[in-house]
Design a protein around this motif. Structure first.
Motif, PDB file in Angstrom:
ATOM      1  N   SER A 175       0.827  -1.209   0.000  1.00 27.01           N
ATOM      2  CA  SER A 175       0.000   0.000   0.000  1.00 27.01           C
ATOM      3  C   SER A 175       0.864   1.263   0.000  1.00 27.01           C
ATOM      4  O   SER A 175       0.515   2.251  -0.656  1.00 27.01           O
ATOM      5  N   ILE A 176       2.002   1.231   0.704  1.00 21.03           N
ATOM      6  CA  ILE A 176       2.939   2.368   0.673  1.00 21.03           C
ATOM      7  C   ILE A 176       3.462   2.554  -0.753  1.00 21.03           C
ATOM      8  O   ILE A 176       3.490   3.662  -1.279  1.00 21.03           O
ATOM      9  N   ARG A 177       3.851   1.445  -1.382  1.00 14.27           N
ATOM     10  CA  ARG A 177       4.379   1.478  -2.744  1.00 14.27           C
ATOM     11  C   ARG A 177       3.354   2.061  -3.716  1.00 14.27           C
ATOM     12  O   ARG A 177       3.671   2.907  -4.549  1.00 14.27           O
ATOM     13  N   GLU A 178       2.106   1.619  -3.598  1.00 13.37           N
ATOM     14  CA  GLU A 178       1.044   2.110  -4.483  1.00 13.37           C
ATOM     15  C   GLU A 178       0.759   3.583  -4.251  1.00 13.37           C
ATOM     16  O   GLU A 178       0.522   4.334  -5.200  1.00 13.37           O
ATOM     17  N   THR A 179       0.760   4.018  -2.988  1.00 11.61           N
ATOM     18  CA  THR A 179       0.515   5.431  -2.658  1.00 11.61           C
ATOM     19  C   THR A 179       1.592   6.321  -3.272  1.00 11.61           C
ATOM     20  O   THR A 179       1.287   7.365  -3.850  1.00 11.61           O
ATOM     21  N   ILE A 180       2.850   5.890  -3.160  1.00 14.22           N
ATOM     22  CA  ILE A 180       3.953   6.682  -3.707  1.00 14.22           C
ATOM     23  C   ILE A 180       3.872   6.721  -5.235  1.00 14.22           C
ATOM     24  O   ILE A 180       4.051   7.773  -5.849  1.00 14.22           O
ATOM     25  N   ASP A 181       3.582   5.575  -5.858  1.00 12.49           N
ATOM     26  CA  ASP A 181       3.479   5.523  -7.319  1.00 12.49           C
ATOM     27  C   ASP A 181       2.354   6.411  -7.838  1.00 12.49           C
ATOM     28  O   ASP A 181       2.488   7.064  -8.875  1.00 12.49           O
ATOM     29  N   ALA A 182       1.248   6.435  -7.102  1.00  9.36           N
ATOM     30  CA  ALA A 182       0.070   7.173  -7.562  1.00  9.36           C
ATOM     31  C   ALA A 182       0.204   8.682  -7.376  1.00  9.36           C
ATOM     32  O   ALA A 182      -0.212   9.452  -8.252  1.00  9.36           O
ATOM     33  N   GLY A 183       0.782   9.125  -6.265  1.00  4.39           N
ATOM     34  CA  GLY A 183       0.686  10.538  -5.949  1.00  4.39           C
ATOM     35  C   GLY A 183       1.959  11.351  -5.897  1.00  4.39           C
ATOM     36  O   GLY A 183       1.909  12.562  -5.687  1.00  4.39           O
ATOM     37  N   TYR A 184       3.133  10.726  -6.067  1.00  5.43           N
ATOM     38  CA  TYR A 184       4.381  11.454  -5.874  1.00  5.43           C
ATOM     39  C   TYR A 184       5.359  11.193  -7.012  1.00  5.43           C
ATOM     40  O   TYR A 184       5.418  10.099  -7.553  1.00  5.43           O
TER      41      TYR A 184
END
Length: 122
Positions: A55-64
């Motif tokens: 979930s951390i990986r997906e959050t970073i990929d999506a928004g940063y």
């Protein structure tokens, strides 16, 4: 060892500290990511589950914008200034300070080590 955005994150550190090892994520963004994912700030990377890391990986990929993309973006911005031939671009091209600092003394970080001048005496 967790791998996020192509960076191996240290396992013995807290999550907010470990995320800072990724280029483009500082203290504020690291805390923001932990808050979005719902991970407590005191939790260590070794204690994370695979689902939390994902979930951390997906959050970073999506928004940063991080790591290679960020470095590429910055390089393109500097190259654009240099191609335009504007003042900032010329300073980048010559390897001098860009933001108005003095160069008579100091500025050794940008200019490199001092070069001796032949025939100059005090």
């Amino acid at each position: 060892m967790a791998r996020i955005a192509g960076v191996n994150i240290p396992t013995n550190k807290r999550v907010t500290i470990a995320l800072r090892y990724i280029h483009g994520i500082g203290p504020t963004k690291a805390a923001e990511i932990c808050e979005k994912v719902g991970i407590p700030a005191e939790k260590r990377v070794a204690e994370l589950t695979d689902a939390e890391i994902l979930s951390i990986r997906e959050t970073i990929d999506a928004g940063y914008t991080v790591e290679g993309d960020l470095r590429r973006e910055r390089a393109v911005n500097v190259k654009r200034l240099m191609d335009l031939g504007c003042y900032r671009g010329l300073r980048h091209r010559r390897g001098l300070p860009v933001r108005g600092q003095r160069t008579h003394t100091n500025a050794r970080t940008r200019k490199g080590p001092a070069k001796p001048i032949a025939g100059k005496k005090k």
